[in-house]
Design a protein around this motif. Structure first.
Motif, PDB file in Angstrom:
ATOM      1  N   SER A 181       0.840  -1.204   0.000  1.00 56.18           N
ATOM      2  CA  SER A 181       0.000   0.000   0.000  1.00 56.18           C
ATOM      3  C   SER A 181       0.872   1.250   0.000  1.00 56.18           C
ATOM      4  O   SER A 181       2.044   1.216   0.381  1.00 56.18           O
ATOM      5  N   ILE A 182       0.294   2.360  -0.405  1.00 56.26           N
ATOM      6  CA  ILE A 182       1.031   3.623  -0.476  1.00 56.26           C
ATOM      7  C   ILE A 182       1.509   4.048   0.909  1.00 56.26           C
ATOM      8  O   ILE A 182       2.629   4.519   1.078  1.00 56.26           O
ATOM      9  N   GLY A 183       0.668   3.876   1.917  1.00 57.34           N
ATOM     10  CA  GLY A 183       1.058   4.230   3.282  1.00 57.34           C
ATOM     11  C   GLY A 183       2.263   3.439   3.757  1.00 57.34           C
ATOM     12  O   GLY A 183       3.170   3.981   4.392  1.00 57.34           O
ATOM     13  N   ASP A 184       2.297   2.143   3.426  1.00 57.38           N
ATOM     14  CA  ASP A 184       3.443   1.314   3.809  1.00 57.38           C
ATOM     15  C   ASP A 184       4.697   1.724   3.034  1.00 57.38           C
ATOM     16  O   ASP A 184       5.801   1.727   3.580  1.00 57.38           O
ATOM     17  N   LYS A 185       4.521   2.075   1.775  1.00 57.40           N
ATOM     18  CA  LYS A 185       5.667   2.536   0.981  1.00 57.40           C
ATOM     19  C   LYS A 185       6.223   3.838   1.549  1.00 57.40           C
ATOM     20  O   LYS A 185       7.441   4.026   1.619  1.00 57.40           O
ATOM     21  N   LEU A 186       5.354   4.740   1.967  1.00 60.92           N
ATOM     22  CA  LEU A 186       5.807   5.997   2.567  1.00 60.92           C
ATOM     23  C   LEU A 186       6.574   5.737   3.857  1.00 60.92           C
ATOM     24  O   LEU A 186       7.563   6.411   4.153  1.00 60.92           O
ATOM     25  N   ASN A 187       6.153   4.745   4.605  1.00 60.39           N
ATOM     26  CA  ASN A 187       6.846   4.384   5.841  1.00 60.39           C
ATOM     27  C   ASN A 187       8.234   3.819   5.523  1.00 60.39           C
ATOM     28  O   ASN A 187       9.211   4.155   6.188  1.00 60.39           O
ATOM     29  N   VAL A 188       8.332   2.987   4.497  1.00 59.23           N
ATOM     30  CA  VAL A 188       9.626   2.436   4.083  1.00 59.23           C
ATOM     31  C   VAL A 188      10.536   3.558   3.587  1.00 59.23           C
ATOM     32  O   VAL A 188      11.728   3.593   3.892  1.00 59.23           O
TER      33      VAL A 188
END
Length: 147
Positions: free
Chosen positions: A70-77
């Motif tokens: 998900s985009i939120g998880d990618k932003l966290n990474v």
């Protein structure tokens, strides 16, 4: 009289933009290490990893940026990668890895403005702090993706 109105001393003064706190102050991205699918290292801790362990970590980071995430998880990474970019030796290693090409690919293909902006920021940090850009990264469309 007219020349005094047209000409101003401020026009010939050069103000450097590098290390200017007014424009280089970017708030850190929010990072939630508990939701990362890999162990979260600080830059100092990542520098002490063996080359094999660091390569495994970069592979896990790259895997977590896959299309299925998900985009939120990618932003966290990406927030995690930002913290690793505080170290020039780590930037050298990241820029020479396959991860840098993955970041360029995400920047070119993503439809999310927030994700594209964050990836561009991370790529900018990599480019700024690395001592050498690989030929693969230069040929991988880095300049085109950033423009």
């Amino acid at each position: 009289e007219v020349s005094e109105l047209v000409y101003c001393m401020a026009d010939v003064q050069v103000r450097p933009i590098v290390l200017n706190k007014k424009i280089e102050r970017v708030p850190p991205s929010p990072l939630n290490p508990k939701t990362l699918p890999f162990e979260c290292f600080s830059a100092a801790d990542a520098e002490t990893l063996s080359p094999d362990d660091f390569d495994n970590h970069v592979g896990a980071v790259q895997q977590s940026l896959s299309d299925k995430t998900s985009i939120g998880d990618k932003l966290n990474v990406l927030a995690h990668i930002e913290r690793l970019c505080q170290s020039p030796p780590l930037c050298d290693a990241l820029a020479a890895s396959e991860l840098s090409l993955t970041l360029v690919r995400i920047m070119r293909r993503s439809k999310s403005p927030q994700l594209r902006a964050r990836v561009a920021h991370v790529v900018g940090l990599l480019v700024r702090h690395t001592s050498l850009l690989s030929v693969d990264l230069q040929g991988g469309g880095l300049v085109v993706a950033l423009t």
